[in-house]
Enzyme design. Structure first.
Site, PDB file in Angstrom:
ATOM      1  N   ALA A  56       0.871  -1.183   0.000  1.00 49.82           N
ATOM      2  CA  ALA A  56       0.000   0.000   0.000  1.00 49.82           C
ATOM      3  C   ALA A  56       0.906   1.230   0.000  1.00 49.82           C
ATOM      4  O   ALA A  56       1.893   1.283   0.733  1.00 49.82           O
ATOM      5  CB  ALA A  56      -0.897  -0.012   1.230  1.00 49.82           C
ATOM      6  N   VAL A  82       4.790  -1.295   3.045  1.00 42.92           N
ATOM      7  CA  VAL A  82       4.605   0.123   2.755  1.00 42.92           C
ATOM      8  C   VAL A  82       5.386   0.500   1.504  1.00 42.92           C
ATOM      9  O   VAL A  82       6.585   0.242   1.400  1.00 42.92           O
ATOM     10  CB  VAL A  82       5.106   0.957   3.961  1.00 42.92           C
ATOM     11  CG1 VAL A  82       5.050   2.442   3.646  1.00 42.92           C
ATOM     12  CG2 VAL A  82       4.273   0.637   5.196  1.00 42.92           C
ATOM     13  N   LYS A  83       4.673   1.121   0.549  1.00 41.96           N
ATOM     14  CA  LYS A  83       5.334   1.543  -0.690  1.00 41.96           C
ATOM     15  C   LYS A  83       5.817   2.986  -0.537  1.00 41.96           C
ATOM     16  O   LYS A  83       5.030   3.877  -0.204  1.00 41.96           O
ATOM     17  CB  LYS A  83       4.346   1.482  -1.850  1.00 41.96           C
ATOM     18  CG  LYS A  83       4.586   0.359  -2.816  1.00 41.96           C
ATOM     19  CD  LYS A  83       3.539   0.421  -3.918  1.00 41.96           C
ATOM     20  CE  LYS A  83       3.985  -0.308  -5.150  1.00 41.96           C
ATOM     21  NZ  LYS A  83       2.943  -0.279  -6.190  1.00 41.96           N
ATOM     22  N   VAL A  84       7.105   3.179  -0.794  1.00 40.08           N
ATOM     23  CA  VAL A  84       7.714   4.511  -0.665  1.00 40.08           C
ATOM     24  C   VAL A  84       8.402   4.838  -1.987  1.00 40.08           C
ATOM     25  O   VAL A  84       9.099   3.991  -2.551  1.00 40.08           O
ATOM     26  CB  VAL A  84       8.750   4.516   0.492  1.00 40.08           C
ATOM     27  CG1 VAL A  84       9.506   5.827   0.555  1.00 40.08           C
ATOM     28  CG2 VAL A  84       8.061   4.231   1.827  1.00 40.08           C
TER      29      VAL A  84
END
Ligand code: G3P
Length: 215
Positions: A56, A82-84
């Site tokens: 996400a 977590v997408k960064v």
């Protein structure tokens, strides 16, 4: 190579998961916008269907905001990754989130050097965007190949997740390039099942089976 599905559409995720080959899901703001739903609620629905990593994406731009958003998103469900995005602030956030044990998928990777930096910062995954590189006249698969080789050479515990896949051929090439994961749009996954000779073969076997008494 593991297969993830690149969508936020629950009907497609259910259909794909029923095939027994989907190990995870990736989402992004554009995929969520297509569904017009609330992000956290949709991720929790997806987690009911697929027991594997669910990426996400953060939309913050500063390092501190990315860390705060990443912590919030990671708390939604234990399977959330977590997408960064690949920026200087992103790298700072990746190193801080990873130090806390939060898994990070670095998105918008377009070079092997970006992949190396993300791996050194502690990312669990890097996502080179194959299709978008090909669209720009570059060889997207070269980034996958180079990143895989660099991670192997230096024993970096980061997985190459081939993203922006546009065709079944991309999937074969990603597997040959040593990608640890490929995330596929549902249509590409469903196309991979099909071959005209398989359909023809089934028709012939069924026609012949009608000529004898089945067991
Ligand atoms: O999730 C990231 C990636 O797969 C996006 O693909 O088709 O928008 O370039 P695409």
């Amino acid at each position: 190579m593991r297969i993830f599905i690149d969508t936020a559409n629950t009907a497609d995720i259910r259909r794909a998961a029923a095939m027994g080959v989907v190990a995870g899901v990736t989402t992004n703001p554009s995929l969520l916008a297509k569904e017009g739903v609330e992000y956290k609620g949709r991720v929790l629905e997806i987690a009911e269907v697929v027991d594997g990593p669910i990426s996400a994406e953060c939309i913050s731009m500063s390092a501190d905001d990315l860390v705060a958003e990443g912590r919030r998103i990671a708390a939604w469900h234990p399977n959330v990754v977590v997408k960064v995005p690949m920026t200087e602030a992103g790298l700072n956030a990746i190193s801080r989130l990873s130090a806390e044990g939060i898994k990070v998928n670095t998105t918008l990777i377009f070079s092997a050097n970006q992949a190396l930096l993300a791996a050194l910062a502690g990312a669990t995954y890097v996502s080179p965007f194959i299709g978008r590189l090909d669209d720009a006249g570059e060889d997207g698969m070269e980034v996958v190949r180079d990143a895989v080789q660099i991670f192997e050479t230096y024993h970096l515990p980061c997985q190459v997740l081939a993203a922006s896949i546009r065709s079944p051929r991309h999937v074969t090439l990603a597997a040959l390039a040593g990608a640890h994961v490929a995330t596929l749009p549902p249509d590409v996954l469903f196309q991979m099942v099909k071959h005209p000779l398989t359909d023809l073969g089934i028709q012939r076997f069924l026609a012949d089976a009608a000529k004898y008494t089945p067991v």
